[in-house]
Design an enzyme around this catalytic site. Structure first.
Site, mmCIF file in Angstrom:
data_model
loop_
_atom_site.group_PDB
_atom_site.id
_atom_site.type_symbol
_atom_site.label_atom_id
_atom_site.label_comp_id
_atom_site.label_asym_id
_atom_site.label_seq_id
_atom_site.Cartn_x
_atom_site.Cartn_y
_atom_site.Cartn_z
ATOM 1 N N HIS A 176 0.933 -1.186 0.116
ATOM 2 C CA HIS A 176 -0.120 -0.307 -0.047
ATOM 3 C C HIS A 176 0.409 1.239 0.033
ATOM 4 C CE1 HIS A 176 -3.957 1.389 1.241
ATOM 5 N NE2 HIS A 176 -3.770 2.871 1.157
ATOM 6 N N ASP B 49 -8.837 2.994 -3.254
ATOM 7 C CA ASP B 49 -8.315 3.333 -1.936
ATOM 8 C C ASP B 49 -8.437 4.737 -1.834
ATOM 9 O OD1 ASP B 49 -6.900 2.956 0.696
ATOM 10 O OD2 ASP B 49 -5.225 3.832 0.070
ATOM 11 N N ASP C 215 0.802 2.348 3.642
ATOM 12 C CA ASP C 215 0.267 3.553 3.125
ATOM 13 C C ASP C 215 0.839 5.019 3.494
ATOM 14 O OD1 ASP C 215 -1.881 4.695 2.513
ATOM 15 O OD2 ASP C 215 -3.460 5.163 4.479
#
Ligand SMILES: [Zn+2]
Length: 465
Positions: A79, A170, A345
């Site tokens: 991610h 996302d 992330d």
């Protein structure tokens, strides 16, 4: 001096080899030939293997690592936001990839919330071309819905054939249950996971931090834990209906961990990830009170953690930093395997995206270059063992998404990270390769530093160079 990759055979020796994919943890060596692992084990065995090969002495190189260093498979990040095309002021594929290499990552999966969104073959091919000479492998994730607007599915079959590793909207959730069901039905025969950013928008509204005592105290709009759990519970019901592979991005609440634990017990094809910041930081950081697992660990090893600023926009992240109880549940989930992977992330932003009132600031933390060192704090105080940490950064994410990465088995790509788990350094985002300088960790002393990153037998990053 010749570059290491100019040799036909390279031996990395003299350090601890930690490869959870084959239960290996001990002193040893490995041999790289033609960009792949040709042997791994005791130094004697590796030398013996080399002597069987028709490679002259002038074509061999041995790189002895300093004592105390660890050789591990290159890290895998499921991610990351690389921002290109469209938001090149925040990050480009080149700068994001460089940041990844410095962080010890060799495979990163990039989210499609770019401009245009990665929802067509043309945009996907643009990204793949831009990634061609990057110092890490980049696996693009394609959008579930066209433009990530939640109305119409993207060309999922065509995108799968063109090489995406997963599907996700996302940055936002798939609000429509009907669309989510269709996405799972299309993804199932493709064998690719559908990745959800679990957020019930009706419930979360304009929330900017965890809903609780501190949001009340600060007068900021709250983002309740239930906003994540409601969406995750809906998705798990749809996974039960469709049998499709599903991956929950950035879990942040104790309740979400328990939902995934139950789903796995039931045998649903579900995987999940957690970020370093959700494991380590709490919502108190928004109030300038640096409490939680990272602060506790640093205090225990004698590193001073001074109070931060109230309303520090670098603590604003989506989902938000939560409570110490949530951090503890996430760590327990990581340790017992409920949570498969640690994913950064990585969400780089410009200074102006963050230089504003808390409510107005962009969500996200630039995480690739601090991930390892921040997580090692948990290892130094024995809350997490190093083998579990390395597994959650290598073989576990690779297995979750069936990626050709995360192992030093013979025949695998020679994607390798060498790190010193104890070297101290001070986080200074001005020195990041990432354009995103947005980290709440600025000024903290962390222990653990990547020394070398190898990709396909090429040294792509060496500390100090
Ligand atoms: Zn997200």
């Amino acid at each position: 001096m010749r570059e290491p990759q100019e040799y036909a055979a390279i031996i990395l020796a003299g350090s601890r080899i930690l490869d959870p994919s084959q239960g290996m943890d001990g002193s040893g060596a490995l041999l790289i030939v033609d960009g792949r692992i040709a042997a791994i084990g005791s130094e004697q065995d590796v030398e013996a293997k080399l002597s069987e090969l028709d490679i002259g002495p002038e074509q061999r190189m041995t790189l002895r690592q300093p004592a105390g260093s660890v050789i591990a498979p290159g890290f895998v990040d499921l991610h990351a936001h690389l921002r290109q095309p469209g938001f090149e002021a925040k990050e480009t594929i080149a700068t994001g990839a460089e940041a990844a290499a410095r962080g010890g990552f060799t495979t990163i999966c990039c989210m499609p919330n770019t401009q245009p969104v990665i929802d067509s073959r043309a945009t996907l091919e643009y990204v793949l071309r831009a990634a061609e000479n990057a110092p890490v492998r980049i696996g693009p994730i394609a959008a579930i819905s066209k433009g990530e607007d939640g109305h119409e599915l993207s060309e999922m079959v065509e995108l799968a054939q063109a090489g995406v590793v997963a599907f996700s909207d996302d940055g936002r959730p798939v609000a429509s249950s009907k669309l989510m069901r269709s996405a799972l039905e299309y993804a199932a025969p493709l064998g690719l996971p559908v990745v959800e950013h679990c957020q019930d928008e009706d419930l979360v509204g304009g929330g900017v931090m965890h809903e609780g005592q501190i949001s009340t105290l600060l007068g900021l709009k709250g983002w309740p834990a239930e906003g994540e759990e409601v969406m995750l519970a809906r998705d798990l019901a749809l996974v039960r209906l469709t049998g499709a592979k599903y991956h929950a991005a950035h879990l942040s609440t104790a309740g979400a961990v328990e939902l995934v634990r139950q789903a796995k017990r039931e045998g649903l094809p579900v995987t999940a990830e957690v970020t370093p910041h959700h494991l380590l930081l709490t919502d108190a950081w928004v109030a300038g009170e640096r409490t939680g697992p990272l602060a506790d660990a640093l205090a225990e090893i004698g590193v001073p953690v001074l109070p931060g600023e109230r309303y520090d926009t670098d603590t604003k992240v989506n989902p938000p930093l939560r409570t110490a109880k949530d951090c503890a549940a996430l760590l327990a989930g990581l340790r017992d395997g409920t949570i498969d992977a640690i994913a950064t992330d990585h969400a780089p932003h410009t200074l102006t995206d963050k230089a504003c009132e808390y409510g107005e600031a962009a969500f996200g933390i630039s995480g690739l270059e601090t991930a390892l060192a921040s997580l090692l704090a948990l290892v130094h105080v024995e809350r997490l063992d190093l083998a579990t940490l390395v597994a959650a950064l290598t073989v576990r994410p690779a297995r979750a998404w069936n990626l050709d990465a995360g192992t030093l088995k013979v025949g695998a790509h020679a994607d390798i990270t060498v790190f010193d788990p104890n070297e101290a350094w001070v986080v200074d985002p001005a020195r990041f390769a990432s354009k995103g300088k947005n980290t709440p960790l600025t000024g903290l002393t962390l222990h653990g530093r990547v020394r070398q990153t190898w990709l396909g037998g090429k040294l792509v990053y060496a500390a100090g160079n």
